[in-house]
Design an enzyme around this catalytic site. Structure first.
Site, short mmCIF file in Angstrom:
data_model
loop_
_atom_site.label_atom_id
_atom_site.label_comp_id
_atom_site.label_asym_id
_atom_site.label_seq_id
_atom_site.Cartn_x
_atom_site.Cartn_y
_atom_site.Cartn_z
N HIS A 18 0.72 -1.23 -0.04
CA HIS A 18 0.04 -0.16 0.14
C HIS A 18 0.89 1.21 -0.15
CE1 HIS A 18 0.91 0.81 4.15
NE2 HIS A 18 0.93 -0.39 4.14
N GLU A 107 -2.78 -7.29 7.11
CA GLU A 107 -1.53 -6.88 7.99
C GLU A 107 -1.32 -7.85 8.95
OE1 GLU A 107 1.55 -6.00 8.51
OE2 GLU A 107 1.60 -3.88 8.31
#
Length: 287
Positions: A18, A107
């Site tokens: 990201h 994550e």
């Protein structure tokens, strides 16, 4: 599966981290915002749009089929979904087969709201303990992430094998996985059978950096088809790991087990080459 069934492999599997998030800019953000809701910064949005332009150049290069297509997998976190939306600006709808939100590529869990000073101490402890095995209190270790990424990979292979992605064999298919730094490193570790020691060498992806796993001419995926030795060294791959990537770029699919002497040597560096050598050594010992 019918006897004439043939699996058509994607030309590329591309991992993208990201863009810059508010948490990357200021770790105090984690004390008031849940990790999964941390947004991109304005710079992160710019990075994501740049990543889209870069991916389009990679995918539509001179050696590519003009009928290339994309399929996206994305972590459910706000920052990865926002990155995907900005990447998508570089492509038309006709190029995108589909997109799937995939919780298993989220994550690493660090716990819930993070106390800044406590996390600093915890991360220092992790450096001493080892990044792969250290489990965050109320969270995950990289080993835990490895388990769920392994499960995701099994599903990914089923999707490819059963053509659940509706891939037209005449088109080059590119799978793009928009995820997080550690999760992407674990994905590569699992795919290429890297050891824990090799994983510990790896550097994190930069924001919106990508790793292009491209199908070699023998049917194996390799980082060395698209990336240079210098890039791979910067990522933390050892010369032996890079040599393996270069071998994969031309290896026949499934030939890895016949080529894994370097892998065996990492565990058994003192073995004799043959049974005869063992007999000779025993004779020397007895005499």
């Amino acid at each position: 599966m019918p006897p004439d069934h043939k699996t058509i492999l994607p030309k590329r599997i591309i991992l993208v981290r990201h863009g810059e998030s508010q948490g990357n800019l200021d770790t105090a953000a984690y004390t008031t915002i849940p990790d999964h809701q941390i947004p991109l910064t304005p710079q992160g949005i710019i990075q994501a749009r740049g990543a889209g332009d870069h991916l389009r150049r990679v995918i539509s290069g001179d050696s590519c089929s003009p009928n290339w297509r994309l399929y996206f997998y994305v972590s459910p976190y706000v920052r990865t979904r926002s990155t995907l939306r900005e990447i998508g600006r570089s492509f038309s709808k006709k190029r995108i087969i589909g997109v799937r939100e995939e919780c298993r590529i989220r994550e690493q869990d660090f716990g819930n709201f993070q106390v800044q000073e406590r996390m600093k101490v915890i991360k220092e402890t992790r450096e001493r303990f080892g990044r792969f095995c250290y489990r965050f209190p109320e969270g995950e270790s990289a080993a835990d992430v490895f388990d769920r990424v392994s499960s995701f990979l099994e599903s990914l292979w089923r999707d490819i094998d059963m053509n659940r992605l509706h891939h037209d064999p005449s088109n080059d298919l590119n799978l793009i996985i928009v995820s997080h730094g550690l999760t992407s490193r674990v994905f590569l570790m699992k795919w290429f059978k890297w050891t824990v020691e090799q994983f510990e060498r790896l550097n994190n992806f930069g924001n919106c950096e990508c790793r292009v796993m491209q199908l070699g001419d023998g049917g194996e995926y390799s980082l060395a088809v698209h990336h240079t030795d210098e890039e791979m060294l910067e990522w933390g791959l050892s010369p032996g790991m890079i040599a393996d990537q270069k071998w994969r770029a031309h290896a026949n699919k499934g030939a890895w087990n016949d080529h894994c002497f370097w892998y065996l040597d990492s565990f058994f560096d003192n073995l004799a080459d043959s049974d005869d050598d063992n007999v000779d050594k025993e004779g020397e010992t007895n005499s």
